[in-house]
Design a protein around this motif. Structure first.
Motif, PDB file in Angstrom:
ATOM      1  N   HIS A   1      73.905  12.837 -10.692  1.00  0.00           N
ATOM      2  CA  HIS A   1      72.996  12.037  -9.877  1.00  0.00           C
ATOM      3  C   HIS A   1      72.912  10.623 -10.416  1.00  0.00           C
ATOM      4  N   ARG A   2      73.052   9.670  -9.521  1.00  0.00           N
ATOM      5  CA  ARG A   2      72.689   8.283  -9.767  1.00  0.00           C
ATOM      6  C   ARG A   2      72.056   7.778  -8.476  1.00  0.00           C
ATOM      7  N   PRO A   3      70.893   7.128  -8.548  1.00  0.00           N
ATOM      8  CA  PRO A   3      70.160   6.790  -7.321  1.00  0.00           C
ATOM      9  C   PRO A   3      70.896   5.846  -6.398  1.00  0.00           C
ATOM     10  N   GLU A   4      71.815   5.029  -6.941  1.00  0.00           N
ATOM     11  CA  GLU A   4      72.508   4.058  -6.096  1.00  0.00           C
ATOM     12  C   GLU A   4      73.679   4.659  -5.329  1.00  0.00           C
ATOM     13  N   MET A   5      74.018   5.924  -5.587  1.00  0.00           N
ATOM     14  CA  MET A   5      75.172   6.547  -4.940  1.00  0.00           C
ATOM     15  C   MET A   5      74.758   7.385  -3.745  1.00  0.00           C
ATOM     16  N   SER A   6      75.649   7.425  -2.759  1.00  0.00           N
ATOM     17  CA  SER A   6      75.429   8.272  -1.588  1.00  0.00           C
ATOM     18  C   SER A   6      75.710   9.727  -1.945  1.00  0.00           C
ATOM     19  N   LEU A   7      75.305  10.633  -1.047  1.00  0.00           N
ATOM     20  CA  LEU A   7      75.556  12.054  -1.260  1.00  0.00           C
ATOM     21  C   LEU A   7      77.058  12.330  -1.363  1.00  0.00           C
ATOM     22  N   GLU A   8      77.869  11.675  -0.525  1.00  0.00           N
ATOM     23  CA  GLU A   8      79.313  11.885  -0.572  1.00  0.00           C
ATOM     24  C   GLU A   8      79.898  11.401  -1.895  1.00  0.00           C
ATOM     25  N   GLU A   9      79.392  10.294  -2.414  1.00  0.00           N
ATOM     26  CA  GLU A   9      79.870   9.791  -3.707  1.00  0.00           C
ATOM     27  C   GLU A   9      79.496  10.744  -4.840  1.00  0.00           C
ATOM     28  N   LEU A  10      78.281  11.266  -4.799  1.00  0.00           N
ATOM     29  CA  LEU A  10      77.861  12.234  -5.808  1.00  0.00           C
ATOM     30  C   LEU A  10      78.717  13.496  -5.727  1.00  0.00           C
ATOM     31  N   ASN A  11      79.034  13.923  -4.525  1.00  0.00           N
ATOM     32  CA  ASN A  11      79.860  15.120  -4.373  1.00  0.00           C
ATOM     33  C   ASN A  11      81.283  14.874  -4.867  1.00  0.00           C
ATOM     34  N   HIS A  12      81.763  13.644  -4.691  1.00  0.00           N
ATOM     35  CA  HIS A  12      83.079  13.281  -5.221  1.00  0.00           C
ATOM     36  C   HIS A  12      83.144  13.530  -6.723  1.00  0.00           C
ATOM     37  N   ILE A  13      82.107  13.119  -7.444  1.00  0.00           N
ATOM     38  CA  ILE A  13      82.100  13.275  -8.898  1.00  0.00           C
ATOM     39  C   ILE A  13      81.994  14.748  -9.282  1.00  0.00           C
ATOM     40  N   ASN A  14      81.165  15.507  -8.585  1.00  0.00           N
ATOM     41  CA  ASN A  14      81.089  16.940  -8.872  1.00  0.00           C
ATOM     42  C   ASN A  14      82.399  17.649  -8.545  1.00  0.00           C
ATOM     43  N   PHE A  15      83.028  17.280  -7.438  1.00  0.00           N
ATOM     44  CA  PHE A  15      84.314  17.860  -7.048  1.00  0.00           C
ATOM     45  C   PHE A  15      85.369  17.555  -8.108  1.00  0.00           C
ATOM     46  N   ASP A  16      85.368  16.322  -8.608  1.00  0.00           N
ATOM     47  CA  ASP A  16      86.324  15.916  -9.639  1.00  0.00           C
ATOM     48  C   ASP A  16      86.219  16.826 -10.860  1.00  0.00           C
ATOM     49  N   TRP A  17      85.013  17.263 -11.163  1.00  0.00           N
ATOM     50  CA  TRP A  17      84.805  18.113 -12.333  1.00  0.00           C
ATOM     51  C   TRP A  17      85.174  19.572 -12.062  1.00  0.00           C
ATOM     52  N   PHE A  18      84.712  20.118 -10.965  1.00  0.00           N
ATOM     53  CA  PHE A  18      84.815  21.554 -10.751  1.00  0.00           C
ATOM     54  C   PHE A  18      86.103  22.023 -10.072  1.00  0.00           C
ATOM     55  N   ALA A  19      86.711  21.194  -9.239  1.00  0.00           N
ATOM     56  CA  ALA A  19      87.789  21.700  -8.383  1.00  0.00           C
ATOM     57  C   ALA A  19      89.100  21.987  -9.099  1.00  0.00           C
ATOM     58  N   PRO A  20      89.547  21.176 -10.076  1.00  0.00           N
ATOM     59  CA  PRO A  20      90.839  21.467 -10.704  1.00  0.00           C
ATOM     60  C   PRO A  20      90.801  22.767 -11.511  1.00  0.00           C
ATOM     61  N   ARG A  21      91.838  23.567 -11.381  1.00  0.00           N
ATOM     62  CA  ARG A  21      91.914  24.802 -12.169  1.00  0.00           C
ATOM     63  C   ARG A  21      91.955  24.491 -13.659  1.00  0.00           C
TER      64      ARG A  21
ATOM     65  N   PRO B   1      90.835  22.755  -0.661  1.00  0.00           N
ATOM     66  CA  PRO B   1      90.035  21.608  -1.112  1.00  0.00           C
ATOM     67  C   PRO B   1      88.882  21.281  -0.166  1.00  0.00           C
ATOM     68  N   GLU B   2      89.122  21.390   1.128  1.00  0.00           N
ATOM     69  CA  GLU B   2      88.056  21.109   2.092  1.00  0.00           C
ATOM     70  C   GLU B   2      86.904  22.094   1.937  1.00  0.00           C
ATOM     71  N   GLU B   3      87.234  23.375   1.764  1.00  0.00           N
ATOM     72  CA  GLU B   3      86.201  24.395   1.579  1.00  0.00           C
ATOM     73  C   GLU B   3      85.444  24.175   0.264  1.00  0.00           C
ATOM     74  N   ALA B   4      86.173  23.813  -0.792  1.00  0.00           N
ATOM     75  CA  ALA B   4      85.534  23.569  -2.089  1.00  0.00           C
ATOM     76  C   ALA B   4      84.587  22.380  -2.011  1.00  0.00           C
ATOM     77  N   TRP B   5      85.007  21.336  -1.307  1.00  0.00           N
ATOM     78  CA  TRP B   5      84.138  20.157  -1.123  1.00  0.00           C
ATOM     79  C   TRP B   5      82.818  20.562  -0.471  1.00  0.00           C
ATOM     80  N   ALA B   6      82.928  21.370   0.590  1.00  0.00           N
ATOM     81  CA  ALA B   6      81.722  21.814   1.303  1.00  0.00           C
ATOM     82  C   ALA B   6      80.883  22.753   0.444  1.00  0.00           C
ATOM     83  N   ALA B   7      81.526  23.627  -0.316  1.00  0.00           N
ATOM     84  CA  ALA B   7      80.795  24.596  -1.136  1.00  0.00           C
ATOM     85  C   ALA B   7      79.991  23.919  -2.235  1.00  0.00           C
ATOM     86  N   LEU B   8      80.441  22.758  -2.698  1.00  0.00           N
ATOM     87  CA  LEU B   8      79.742  22.040  -3.764  1.00  0.00           C
ATOM     88  C   LEU B   8      78.546  21.235  -3.259  1.00  0.00           C
ATOM     89  N   MET B   9      78.459  21.033  -1.966  1.00  0.00           N
ATOM     90  CA  MET B   9      77.401  20.188  -1.427  1.00  0.00           C
ATOM     91  C   MET B   9      75.984  20.679  -1.765  1.00  0.00           C
TER      92      MET B   9
END
Length: 336
Positions: free
Chosen positions: A277-297, A222-230
């Motif tokens: 992307h939403r302008p009010e969100m931080s980069l980490e918050e945006l990555n959270h949403i992308n991770f939520d979509w892509f990481a689960p098998r 999960p840590e590697e996937a989080w970084a890979a999505l950045m």
């Protein structure tokens, strides 16, 4: 951890054991750890991956308790309406039992049901250790709740015992979305209601890239996937900050791309690759949403026709339906 409410033992059909002790609830062995009954069994290896992925994600509270939580509250209200003002909620009596099936950190339940949680018996269930985060978040708000760590396909609950089921963005993360809906429906009382959201199938390029990226992440922690999505997350933010619109001159039926004006970021998002992307969100918050979509098998996508067919076959009368590009939201009542 706060002690579980007394009604949980009644629901499970047996008094809860002391910390570290075991019990059997409706044929399922459970162990009480940290004040939460937990099942060791899982439905599949894919669910084990889901458990690890979401346990990691929900532990990162700084990535969703700001802009993501605010966005979720607005979006959930648009999709489901306000339960506090809903006449249907009163049909379930003064203290209905609400099963939050796949609760995660209870982000969605706290956002949607906050005004009525004082008069609901809330039971949060998740396959991952996110139940611990959810329990802390309820305790921090002074709210009473019960939690279980268990596979949704093998819940230690009696049939027809639950008044309400809430499953926001969860069923598609099981091995079989329809089978998961059927498994939950068995626990719903006649006249009970289920509120759920599942992913909608996208156009062919998005479907390809979704599966391609997801497959790439499976070999990573999960840590590697989080970084890979950045890098993808940074691209989504860069496209959004351009604030550019394009004109699709005519519908491209071959790629399921409609005609019309659209921002470049949303065109990329809907028709090429998810880069939120939403302008009010931080980069980490945006990555959270992308991770939520892509990481689960497991992350199945469906059509409205599929979902309507499942509900009809399972005796669920649809009372409310909202179809968006992202997904399908349903409130249905169990008939019979």
């Amino acid at each position: 951890m706060t002690a579980p409410p007394g009604w949980l033992g009644d629901l499970l059909g047996s008094p809860l054991p002391a910390e570290g002790g075991s019990m059997v609830a409706h044929g399922r062995p459970l162990t009480l750890i940290g004040g939460i009954p937990r099942a060791a069994e899982l439905h599949s290896a894919a669910q084990a991956q889901t458990r690890e992925t979401f346990g990691f994600k929900w532990a990162r509270r700084d990535t969703y308790e700001g802009g993501v939580a605010s966005h979720a509250a607005r979006w959930l209200a648009e999709k489901y309406g306000d339960p506090a003002a809903a006449a249907w909620l009163d049909e379930h009596g003064p203290a209905p039992l609400l099963l939050d099936a796949g609760c995660g950190a209870a982000l969605s339940a706290l956002a949607l049901f906050a005004p009525v949680l004082h008069r609901i018996r809330y039971l949060g269930v998740d396959v991952s250790t996110a139940v611990e985060v959810a329990a802390r978040r309820f305790a921090e708000r002074g709210l009473s709740a019960a939690f279980l760590q268990a596979d949704l396909m093998r819940l230690p609950l009696p049939p027809e015992s639950v008044d309400l089921i809430f499953s926001e963005g969860v069923l598609h993360h099981t091995d079989d979305t329809r089978a998961a809906l059927a498994a939950l429906t068995r626990h719903l009382k006649p006249g009970g209601r289920i509120l759920f959201y599942v992913y909608r199938r996208k156009g062919p390029i998005r479907e390809f890239t979704d599966d391609h990226v997801r497959a790439k992440l499976q070999a990573m922690t999960p840590e590697e996937a989080w970084a890979a999505l950045m890098p993808l997350t940074r691209l989504g933010r860069a496209l959004g900050e351009l604030d550019v619109e394009i004109e699709v001159p005519e519908t491209i039926d071959l790629l399921e791309i409609p005609a019309g004006r659209i921002s470049l970021q949303r065109f990329f998002y809907w028709h090429v690759c998810k880069a939120f992307h939403r302008p009010e969100m931080s980069l980490e918050e945006l990555n959270h949403i992308n991770f939520d979509w892509f990481a689960p098998r497991n992350a199945h996508r469906h059509t409205p026709e599929e979902v309507r067919g499942w509900c009809a076959a399972l005796g669920l009368a649809i009372e409310h339906e909202r179809i968006e590009e992202a997904g399908i939201t349903i409130r249905a009542k169990k008939v019979g």
